[in-house]
Design an enzyme around this catalytic site. Structure first.
Site, PDB file in Angstrom:
ATOM      1  N   ASP A   2       0.844  -1.202   0.145  1.00 38.63           N
ATOM      2  CA  ASP A   2       0.153  -0.143  -0.039  1.00 38.63           C
ATOM      3  C   ASP A   2       0.918   1.329   0.033  1.00 38.63           C
ATOM      4  O   ASP A   2       2.002   1.268   0.644  1.00 38.63           O
ATOM      5  CB  ASP A   2      -0.800   0.021   1.448  1.00 38.63           C
ATOM      6  CG  ASP A   2      -2.181  -0.514   1.256  1.00 38.63           C
ATOM      7  OD1 ASP A   2      -2.832  -0.109   0.031  1.00 38.63           O
ATOM      8  OD2 ASP A   2      -2.774  -1.228   1.895  1.00 38.63           O
ATOM      9  N   GLY A   3       0.251   2.432  -0.533  1.00 34.09           N
ATOM     10  CA  GLY A   3       0.782   3.662  -0.467  1.00 34.09           C
ATOM     11  C   GLY A   3       1.451   4.271  -1.772  1.00 34.09           C
ATOM     12  O   GLY A   3       1.893   5.125  -1.838  1.00 34.09           O
ATOM     13  N   HIS A  19       3.269   3.474  -8.793  1.00 31.35           N
ATOM     14  CA  HIS A  19       3.131   2.032  -9.207  1.00 31.35           C
ATOM     15  C   HIS A  19       4.466   1.557  -9.631  1.00 31.35           C
ATOM     16  O   HIS A  19       4.914   0.491  -9.579  1.00 31.35           O
ATOM     17  CB  HIS A  19       2.082   1.605  -9.918  1.00 31.35           C
ATOM     18  CG  HIS A  19       0.708   1.924  -9.360  1.00 31.35           C
ATOM     19  ND1 HIS A  19       0.164   1.445  -8.150  1.00 31.35           N
ATOM     20  CD2 HIS A  19      -0.505   2.442  -9.782  1.00 31.35           C
ATOM     21  CE1 HIS A  19      -0.775   1.599  -7.806  1.00 31.35           C
ATOM     22  NE2 HIS A  19      -1.561   2.283  -8.787  1.00 31.35           N
ATOM     23  N   SER A  48      -9.006  -8.582  -6.412  1.00 24.01           N
ATOM     24  CA  SER A  48     -10.203  -8.929  -7.095  1.00 24.01           C
ATOM     25  C   SER A  48     -11.076  -7.584  -7.157  1.00 24.01           C
ATOM     26  O   SER A  48     -12.011  -7.406  -7.791  1.00 24.01           O
ATOM     27  CB  SER A  48     -11.004 -10.087  -6.785  1.00 24.01           C
ATOM     28  OG  SER A  48     -10.862 -10.237  -5.416  1.00 24.01           O
ATOM     29  N   GLU A  49     -10.706  -6.770  -6.148  1.00 19.22           N
ATOM     30  CA  GLU A  49     -11.589  -5.383  -5.892  1.00 19.22           C
ATOM     31  C   GLU A  49     -10.979  -4.253  -6.451  1.00 19.22           C
ATOM     32  O   GLU A  49     -11.672  -3.236  -6.930  1.00 19.22           O
ATOM     33  CB  GLU A  49     -11.525  -5.142  -4.441  1.00 19.22           C
ATOM     34  CG  GLU A  49     -12.636  -5.934  -3.486  1.00 19.22           C
ATOM     35  CD  GLU A  49     -12.146  -7.538  -3.328  1.00 19.22           C
ATOM     36  OE1 GLU A  49     -10.958  -7.466  -2.997  1.00 19.22           O
ATOM     37  OE2 GLU A  49     -12.826  -8.423  -3.274  1.00 19.22           O
ATOM     38  N   TRP A  51     -10.392  -4.145  -9.450  1.00 22.41           N
ATOM     39  CA  TRP A  51     -10.937  -3.812 -10.873  1.00 22.41           C
ATOM     40  C   TRP A  51     -11.955  -2.331 -10.956  1.00 22.41           C
ATOM     41  O   TRP A  51     -12.333  -1.928 -12.018  1.00 22.41           O
ATOM     42  CB  TRP A  51     -11.663  -4.969 -11.407  1.00 22.41           C
ATOM     43  CG  TRP A  51     -11.226  -6.265 -11.819  1.00 22.41           C
ATOM     44  CD1 TRP A  51     -11.154  -7.346 -11.034  1.00 22.41           C
ATOM     45  CD2 TRP A  51     -10.612  -6.580 -12.971  1.00 22.41           C
ATOM     46  NE1 TRP A  51     -10.435  -8.648 -11.807  1.00 22.41           N
ATOM     47  CE2 TRP A  51     -10.183  -7.508 -13.012  1.00 22.41           C
ATOM     48  CE3 TRP A  51     -10.452  -5.758 -14.102  1.00 22.41           C
ATOM     49  CZ2 TRP A  51      -9.362  -8.348 -13.904  1.00 22.41           C
ATOM     50  CZ3 TRP A  51      -9.634  -6.193 -15.207  1.00 22.41           C
ATOM     51  CH2 TRP A  51      -9.301  -7.531 -15.162  1.00 22.41           C
ATOM     52  N   LEU A 113      13.756 -19.193  -2.920  1.00 23.69           N
ATOM     53  CA  LEU A 113      12.801 -18.341  -2.451  1.00 23.69           C
ATOM     54  C   LEU A 113      11.458 -18.880  -3.228  1.00 23.69           C
ATOM     55  O   LEU A 113      11.445 -18.949  -4.368  1.00 23.69           O
ATOM     56  CB  LEU A 113      12.802 -17.044  -2.326  1.00 23.69           C
ATOM     57  CG  LEU A 113      11.900 -16.162  -2.055  1.00 23.69           C
ATOM     58  CD1 LEU A 113      11.647 -16.094  -0.679  1.00 23.69           C
ATOM     59  CD2 LEU A 113      12.292 -14.591  -2.672  1.00 23.69           C
ATOM     60  N   SER A 178      -8.101  -6.610   4.210  1.00 17.84           N
ATOM     61  CA  SER A 178      -8.663  -6.338   3.015  1.00 17.84           C
ATOM     62  C   SER A 178      -8.358  -7.515   2.022  1.00 17.84           C
ATOM     63  O   SER A 178      -8.014  -7.530   1.112  1.00 17.84           O
ATOM     64  CB  SER A 178      -7.635  -5.249   2.331  1.00 17.84           C
ATOM     65  OG  SER A 178      -7.931  -4.119   2.847  1.00 17.84           O
TER      66      SER A 178
HETATM   67  C1  FPP Z   1      -1.703  -0.293  -3.482  1.00 17.88           C
HETATM   68  O1  FPP Z   1      -1.324   0.961  -3.070  1.00 17.88           O
HETATM   69  C2  FPP Z   1      -0.884  -0.724  -4.537  1.00 17.88           C
HETATM   70  C3  FPP Z   1      -1.474  -1.608  -5.678  1.00 17.88           C
HETATM   71  C4  FPP Z   1      -2.774  -1.635  -5.698  1.00 17.88           C
HETATM   72  C5  FPP Z   1      -0.596  -2.084  -6.626  1.00 17.88           C
HETATM   73  C6  FPP Z   1       0.727  -2.627  -6.392  1.00 17.88           C
HETATM   74  C7  FPP Z   1       1.272  -3.166  -7.559  1.00 17.88           C
HETATM   75  C8  FPP Z   1       2.695  -2.882  -7.731  1.00 17.88           C
HETATM   76  C9  FPP Z   1       3.627  -2.507  -6.829  1.00 17.88           C
HETATM   77  C10 FPP Z   1       3.216  -3.278  -9.084  1.00 17.88           C
HETATM   78  C11 FPP Z   1       3.102  -4.322  -9.761  1.00 17.88           C
HETATM   79  C12 FPP Z   1       3.269  -5.602  -8.794  1.00 17.88           C
HETATM   80  C13 FPP Z   1       4.401  -6.564  -9.324  1.00 17.88           C
HETATM   81  C14 FPP Z   1       4.676  -7.723  -8.323  1.00 17.88           C
HETATM   82  C15 FPP Z   1       5.058  -6.440 -10.481  1.00 17.88           C
HETATM   83  P1  FPP Z   1      -2.503   2.008  -3.757  1.00 17.88           P
HETATM   84  O2  FPP Z   1      -2.546   2.308  -5.204  1.00 17.88           O
HETATM   85  O3  FPP Z   1      -3.901   1.763  -3.035  1.00 17.88           O
HETATM   86  O4  FPP Z   1      -1.965   3.425  -2.875  1.00 17.88           O
HETATM   87  P2  FPP Z   1      -2.636   4.605  -1.922  1.00 17.88           P
HETATM   88  O5  FPP Z   1      -3.098   3.636  -0.949  1.00 17.88           O
HETATM   89  O6  FPP Z   1      -1.677   5.526  -1.645  1.00 17.88           O
HETATM   90  O7  FPP Z   1      -3.934   5.186  -2.951  1.00 17.88           O
END
Ligand code: FPP
Length: 230
Positions: A2-3, A19, A48-49, A51, A113, A178
């Protein structure tokens, strides 16, 4: 993980920037986990949420997953990383399904791993699929459903054959599960970190592991050592 969005917003940049930086944190974390002797690492990459996010963001996240698997597979394999993708594959397009199958097949013999990438994953969906599979087998074999054991359900989950997680880390200060590993995390320890995912690194992982090491796990029993001392 997250974040990413907040990390990008704090820099006046779009969420996609966060991202992208999140993928760099994924690379660092996989390496750090292997260095620290972690045997199983699961990264929650797309739920799944998720989307319900704007179409461009969903497209970006799928693009990053494809980019990561394509670009990093050879190096991951060279470092002995075995890949498994958790989640519902029924909604995924053939190109991403092909990449997932290639990554899992090519890394099958690796033992350093186990890297799980939860993608199009939701624990309730995983449980529903597992229960449906177990119920189907039960009906085919004419078995009494009351005899279904916990092991049989665990073996029908996406994590079949893997131990339950000891530690669940959530970044960015959020304190929720979550829909993550609702079955498997029954006795996991939780560590919530104030760090945004793109800043996550070996030091944060060490900090979480050290917090985990200070906990006493009782699994519903009592702390025998403390009981004697009292
Ligand atoms: C949550 O932060 C993060 C995600 C929903 C996406 C995580 C994906 C990646 C780090 C990249 C792809 C992954 C791999 C394994 C290659 P958020 O978008 O909800 O951030 P926020 O809470 O600050 O809005």
């Amino acid at each position: 993980m997250d974040g990413n969005g907040r990390w990008a917003a704090a820099r006046g940049r779009p969420r996609s920037y966060g991202h992208k930086a999140g993928v760099e944190a994924v690379r660092r974390t996989v390496k750090a986990a292997a260095d620290l002797g972690v045997e199983y690492l699961t990264l929650f990459a797309f739920s799944s949420e998720n989307w319900s996010r704007p179409r461009e963001e969903v497209r970006d996240l799928f693009g990053l997953m494809k980019f990561f698997v394509t670009r990093d597979l050879a190096e991951l394999c060279a470092n002995g990383v075995r890949i498994r993708v958790l989640g519902d594959r029924s909604g995924l397009s053939s190109d991403i399904l092909g990449l997932i199958e290639t990554a899992e097949t090519k890394s099958r013999q690796n033992t350093a791993l186990q890297l799980n990438i939860a993608f199009n994953y939701g624990a309730r969906n995983e449980l529903r699929r597992a229960f449906a599979a177990v119920a189907k087998r039960c009906a085919e074999e004419g078995r009494d459903p009351s005899q279904i054991g916990e092991d049989e359900i665990a073996a029908a989950l996406d994590t079949a054959g893997q131990p339950d997680p000891d530690l669940v880390i959530r970044t960015s200060g959020e304190m929720r599960l979550s829909n993550f590993m609702l079955w498997q995390a029954a006795y996991a320890e939780f560590v919530f970190l104030p760090c945004m995912w793109p800043d996550f690194d070996k030091e944060w992982l060490q900090r979480a592991i050290s917090e985990f090491s200070s906990r006493t796990r009782r699994y519903g029993g009592i702390d025998a050592a403390k009981d004697v001392a009292l």
